[in-house]
Design an enzyme around this catalytic site. Structure first.
Site, PDB file in Angstrom:
ATOM      1  N   ASP A 147      49.044   3.913  50.059  1.00 54.39           N
ATOM      2  CA  ASP A 147      49.513   3.702  51.280  1.00 54.39           C
ATOM      3  C   ASP A 147      49.540   5.160  52.231  1.00 54.39           C
ATOM      4  O   ASP A 147      49.384   5.944  51.608  1.00 54.39           O
ATOM      5  CB  ASP A 147      50.969   2.868  51.250  1.00 54.39           C
ATOM      6  CG  ASP A 147      51.504   2.482  52.426  1.00 54.39           C
ATOM      7  OD1 ASP A 147      50.567   1.965  53.078  1.00 54.39           O
ATOM      8  OD2 ASP A 147      52.576   2.163  52.515  1.00 54.39           O
ATOM      9  N   GLU A 162      46.994   7.796  56.571  1.00 56.11           N
ATOM     10  CA  GLU A 162      46.132   8.061  57.767  1.00 56.11           C
ATOM     11  C   GLU A 162      46.074   9.529  58.317  1.00 56.11           C
ATOM     12  O   GLU A 162      45.181   9.853  58.785  1.00 56.11           O
ATOM     13  CB  GLU A 162      46.811   7.238  58.953  1.00 56.11           C
ATOM     14  CG  GLU A 162      46.942   6.045  58.739  1.00 56.11           C
ATOM     15  CD  GLU A 162      47.647   5.370  57.786  1.00 56.11           C
ATOM     16  OE1 GLU A 162      48.828   6.080  57.357  1.00 56.11           O
ATOM     17  OE2 GLU A 162      47.545   4.212  57.052  1.00 56.11           O
ATOM     18  N   ASP A 199      51.072  -3.155  58.218  1.00 55.30           N
ATOM     19  CA  ASP A 199      52.349  -3.668  58.501  1.00 55.30           C
ATOM     20  C   ASP A 199      52.214  -4.656  59.694  1.00 55.30           C
ATOM     21  O   ASP A 199      52.003  -4.377  60.998  1.00 55.30           O
ATOM     22  CB  ASP A 199      53.485  -2.581  58.970  1.00 55.30           C
ATOM     23  CG  ASP A 199      53.591  -1.547  57.858  1.00 55.30           C
ATOM     24  OD1 ASP A 199      53.207  -2.057  56.672  1.00 55.30           O
ATOM     25  OD2 ASP A 199      54.234  -0.485  57.844  1.00 55.30           O
TER      26      ASP A 199
END
Ligand code: NAG
Ligand code: NAG
Ligand code: NAG
Ligand code: NAG
Ligand code: NAG
Length: 939
Positions: free
Chosen positions: A454, A457, A578
């Protein structure tokens, strides 16, 4: 130059990278402080180039040309005076057009991350003959060009149709930090792709919406902005004389970019790298993804259990809570294959650790022994940020091996869940091997079945250059808002990497490039700038994680990653990030999922029932509708935030009922989904597909984003509106049978008129198309058990057709083998063919490849359900392999609905139509069979 010493055949790409990044970083290090760049909207960014030479390399090596700047412009920095053009038909269906600096190697996506055919080196080219004709053709595509100003076009050879044409779109601009190119497009071209992006307008790209591409931790609730992944590729579908014809265009570039789609043109504005275009000829959508994934990597094979249902929540405070969730599913008889932990299992959010109080290892191991014995799996989350803590082994080993990304010679300090962190550099071979070793160590601590990567980025709660504060604690003890930056930071504006002349529309607000991520002037291995490699972070982490898991127990890895790049599908699955428990988010999920199929990443889903908290009073109905849709996502997982109400599917009786219904069908369809997984791995074919993939000629389907297909022939038409008990759906031409009650039939013409379908709260409409043999099993509450049950073949003929055929296939294997191949003893592939002739003679046969695996597993076919026949079903004499007899009954059709269908079909509909069920069989799946009978036609 350094590169001239190497032969083009033995070109050492790693050294080349080293060279180019040294060049890049020295420029960066000595860059004068950037001047303020006031907006100069009227100044042209450039004036184009002139083609001054063009040669053809021997042995089909391609064309190499030289471009000369026509007139300088200083907007966004000085132009690069001389460019090198390289054009090559790399395959029958793929042409590459690359434009780069003729003198100096520039940054490009590293060849070791994304292996591909190299372009020739800038110097020491093999001699070529001058190329004087205006057209350079491959098998399917043709490249044409004009010399002054230089422009190029790509057209389809067979039809002359122009796919891309940079003439009259605006000048080619090529600067160190700004590249611009425009193609014109026909107004009626339907475009798809350019992600990752939540598209409120659906899958078909809407002109004038922004398409900014730069990996960002902006949640999926943000519309039309750069989200977690970078996929600068689009599919272009045009209807020509009634036929849908598709191709795709990839700009292989990892730098940040804005893409402007105006309806009749498309402009790329990119802040670095090369213009490296790949054109994929199609002409069908499936051929496009086949050609695309042949280049970027085929989708990773997924283990069978990954197609089961998954439950997760951030906020399972301790192991007892997790145990209770598993019990909850069991008691409610809702299928569950995989239970997840999001953060809670860790000791103070540190990767590869266990919370000694709430997740004590001995208890966790006992729990895992228990669920593993039942066939269930366990997956946990990890983040890339490694806590800065001198008594934490993972950190210590990382420091010893010097594998963290740096700024000004020091590891770059950021803040994520554990507080202050450093980010490992997966472009550094030592970084990758350190990570692989940490994955192995963790697996010895906890035998997880997969990993969830997770925040890659990469996400940072702070911006700029930060230090650990001396005046206050960071992380703030017991903070309720651990996502607020607690480091001491200053913004970086003093280099052209932190503050480039052209500002992309980052985060939908032209945020600084380094906003809430690593400063873009930070450096990776060998001086590679974060500015260039930013969007590759999650991709490089997925590759390293895949290597780590693959080495363990010899099993097929399962990885879920948030940040993706071109090629990530070869290593990992994705979820849309999300989202929120709202009806809009339910709708948006479909387009993003379909886009990832196009991006070569077919194992994808959205957080079922929504991640961020929603109105708790609305959640029950929404969650019913969401599991009905989510049961047909390729990756099906319920996931919630700690602040959300509990939303496991058993919490409400009505949701549990919807879940048993929809997941019940999913678990019956697992052999079909798993076969789609096999086909995806073979040819890139998405598991979930937009309607136009199977019906490219059906124009009303081009924009449909509220329904989708699984494979070619199962269509899902969910309810997406609050309070609705019916759904308006379009049906591509042909007969469609409701999979929950195959006696309910829709017969559609090709005008795209919508049909209003009943959709009570606990039901979803799923239809199977004519021409299909669909393999189902009995289902169950866990995939390991469901996959051992007998098969039913649903055979769908067109309604009342006299002469028709249907086909299907099933692939079965031992899903824990790393490779997914058809090999004797390890996997079996069965093709099914069914036909009806003269409305009377019915034949169903199977054709088995490598039957021994299936025979060893004892898989059998117990039943056929044959749809669309007419006549009477009494005393049907069914012969199996010429001799045996089987029981058959005919059941009348319950309802037939005709929409825009022709008169003849309606006539047939009035006759007596039946579904024939042949039961009581025990045919080995691994042995070819032929079954025949004659229908009794009444006068
Ligand atoms: C590209 O556009 C130019 C200008 O309209 C035109 O002359 C040329 O024929 C086009 N090329 C192709 C292949 O369509
Ligand atoms: C686990 O957490 C729940 C919810 O916070 C709590 O009620 C329960 O007492 C805890 N159990 C254990 C064994 O810590
Ligand atoms: C550092 O890590 C150790 C071992 O995991 C832990 O006990 C300690 O609390 C951590 N220190 C800080 C400041 O987080
Ligand atoms: C740093 O940049 C951010 C984002 O543009 C801005 O909100 C913030 O005010 C800046 N901080 C300082 C100290 O200039
Ligand atoms: C930048 O993105 C935002 C969010 O989609 C959009 O509202 C805005 O118009 C965009 N700006 C430009 C210049 O495209």
């Amino acid at each position: 130059m350094l590169v001239t010493r190497f032969s083009p055949h033995l070109f050492p790409w790693r050294l080349l990278l080293l060279f180019l990044t040294l060049v890049g970083s020295s420029n960066g290090a000595v860059a004068a402080p950037a001047k303020a760049h006031p907006p100069r909207p009227k100044a042209a960014a450039g004036f184009g180039y002139k083609l001054v030479s063009l040669v053809e390399l021997p042995n089909g090596g391609g064309l190499v040309g030289s471009l000369q700047l026509k007139q300088p412009s200083s907007t966004y920095g000085p132009d690069i005076a001389r460019l090198r053009l390289f054009v090559k038909h790399e395959t029958q269906d793929r042409v590459r057009v690359q434009i780069t600096d003729a003198e100096k190697q520039r940054w490009e996506v590293p060849y070791d991350l994304l292996p591909r055919e190299p372009a020739p080196p800038l110097t020491k080219l093999p001699g070529g003959a001058p190329f004087t004709t205006g057209e350079y053709s491959g098998q399917s595509l043709s490249f044409t060009y004009g010399r002054d100003p230089f422009h190029f076009a790509v057209h389809r050879k067979s039809t002359g149709q122009t796919l891309f044409n940079t003439s009259h779109g605006g000048p080619l601009v090529f600067k160190d930090q700004y590249l611009e190119l425009t193609t014109r497009l026909p107004k009626d071209a339907a475009l798809y792709g350019l992600g990752e992006n939540t598209q409120p307008g659906g899958i078909k790209l809407r002109p004038n919406d922004p398409y900014t591409i730069f990996t960002t931790d902006a949640s999926a609730i943000n519309l039309n902005t750069d989200l977690y992944g970078s996929h600068p590729v689009y599919v272009d579908l045009r209807n020509i004389g009634g036929h849908g014809v598709a191709h795709a265009v990839l700009l292989l570039n990892s730098n940040a970019m804005d893409v402007f789609y105006r309806g009749d043109s498309l402009t790329y504005k990119v802040i670095g790298g090369l213009l490296d275009f790949y054109f994929f000829a199609g002409p069908t959508p499936l051929a496009v993804v086949d050609q695309y994934t042949a280049m970027i990597g085929r989708p990773a094979p997924m283990p069978y259990w990954a197609f089961g249902f998954h439950q997760c929540r951030w906020g399972y405070q301790n192991l007892s809570v997790v145990e209770a969730v598993v019990e909850g599913y069991r008691n409610a008889q809702i299928p569950l294959d995989v239970i997840w932990n999001d953060d809670d299992h860790m000791d103070a959010a540190k990767d590869f650790t266990l919370d000694p109080v709430n997740y004590p290892r001995p208890k966790l191991l006992a729990f895992l022994d228990k669920i593993h014995a039942q066939g269930m799996k366990y997956i946990v989350l990890i983040d890339p940020g490694i806590a800065v803590n001198s008594s934490y082994g993972v950190y210590q080993r990382g420091m010893e091996r010097d594998i963290f990304i740096k700024l000004d010679g020091q590891p770059y300090l950021a803040q994520v869940w554990p507080g202050p962190v450093y980010f490992p550099d997966f472009l550094n071979p030592n970084g990758a091997s350190w990570w692989i070793d940490e994955v192995r160590r963790f697996h010895e601590l906890v035998p997880v079945d997969g990993l969830w990567i997770d925040m890659n980025e990469v996400s940072n709660f702070c911006t700029g250059k930060c230090t650990i504060p001396t005046t206050h604690k960071c992380p703030v003890p017991n903070s309720k808002e651990p996502w607020l930056c607690c480091l001491d930071c200053k913004n970086l504006t003093n280099t052209r990497w932190d503050d480039p002349p052209y500002k992309i529309n980052a985060s939908g607000k032209s945020a600084p490039l380094g906003y809430n991520t690593i400063a873009t002037s930070a450096t990776h291995y060998n001086g590679i700038l974060e500015y260039n490699a930013h969007s590759l972070y999650g991709f490089s982490q997925a590759i390293a994680t895949h290597k780590g898991l693959q080495g363990l127990q010899g099993k097929r890895p399962f990885i879920l990653t948030r940040s993706t790049f071109v090629g990530s599908g070869a290593y990992a699955a994705h979820w849309t990030g999300d989202n929120k428990g709202t009806w809009e988010n339910l709708r948006y999920s479909i387009s993003t999922i379909l886009n990832f199929g196009i991006f070569g990443m077919p194992m994808v889903g959205a957080d079922i029932c929504g991640f961020y908290p929603a109105d708790p009073n609305l959640l029950e109905e929404l969650c019913s509708r969401w599991i009905e849709l989510g049961a047909f996502y390729p990756f099906s997982r319920d996931h919630a935030n700690f602040a959300s109400p509990r939303q496991e599917l058993y919490i409400w009786g009505s949701v549990a009922k919807s879940a048993r219904n929809a997941l019940g069908m999913r678990y019956r369809m697992l052999p079909y989904l798993y076969t789609l997984n096999y086909h995806a791995h073979q040819s890139g074919a998405p598991v979930a597909r937009p309607l136009f993939f199977a019906f490219p000629d059906f124009v009303p389907g081009y924009g449909v984003s509220t329904q989708f297909l699984l494979g070619d022939s199962v269509m899902v038409s969910p309810v997406l509106e609050q309070g609705a008990t019916s759904v308006s759906a379009v049906f591509p031409p042909g007969t469609w049978y409701n999979l929950f009650d195959t006696r309910k039939v829709i017969v559609s013409g090709n005008n795209g008129d919508a049909v209003k379908l009943d959709a009570p709260l606990n039901e979803i409409n799923v239809h199977v198309h004519e021409g299909t043999v669909l393999p189902l099993q009995r289902g169950g509450s866990i995939s390991r058990d469901a996959r051992a049950t007998p098969f039913t073949l649903v055979i769908a003929f067109p309604f009342g057709a006299a002469d028709a055929d249907a086909e299907g296939a099933v692939y079965v294997d031992d899903d824990e083998r790393p490779a997914m191949v058809l090999a004797e003893g390890e996997a079996t592939y069965v093709r099914f063919h069914a036909s009806v002739r003269g409305g009377k003679e019915v034949t169903v046969r199977s054709e088995v490849s490598m039957g021994s695996y299936s025979l060893k597993k004892g898989l059998v076919v117990e039943k056929l359900s044959v749809l669309g026949l007419e006549g009477s079903g009494r005393d049907l004499a069914v012969r199996v392999d010429g001799t045996e007899e089987a029981d058959a009954t005919a059941i009348a059709v319950a309802s037939a609905h005709f929409v825009g269908a022709d008169e003849k079909l309606q006539e047939v509909g009035k006759k007596r139509s039946v579904m024939v069920e042949v039961g009581g069989l025990a045919l080995p799946l691994g042995k070819s069979f032929t079954m025949t009978w004659n229908m009794h036609i009444q006068a």
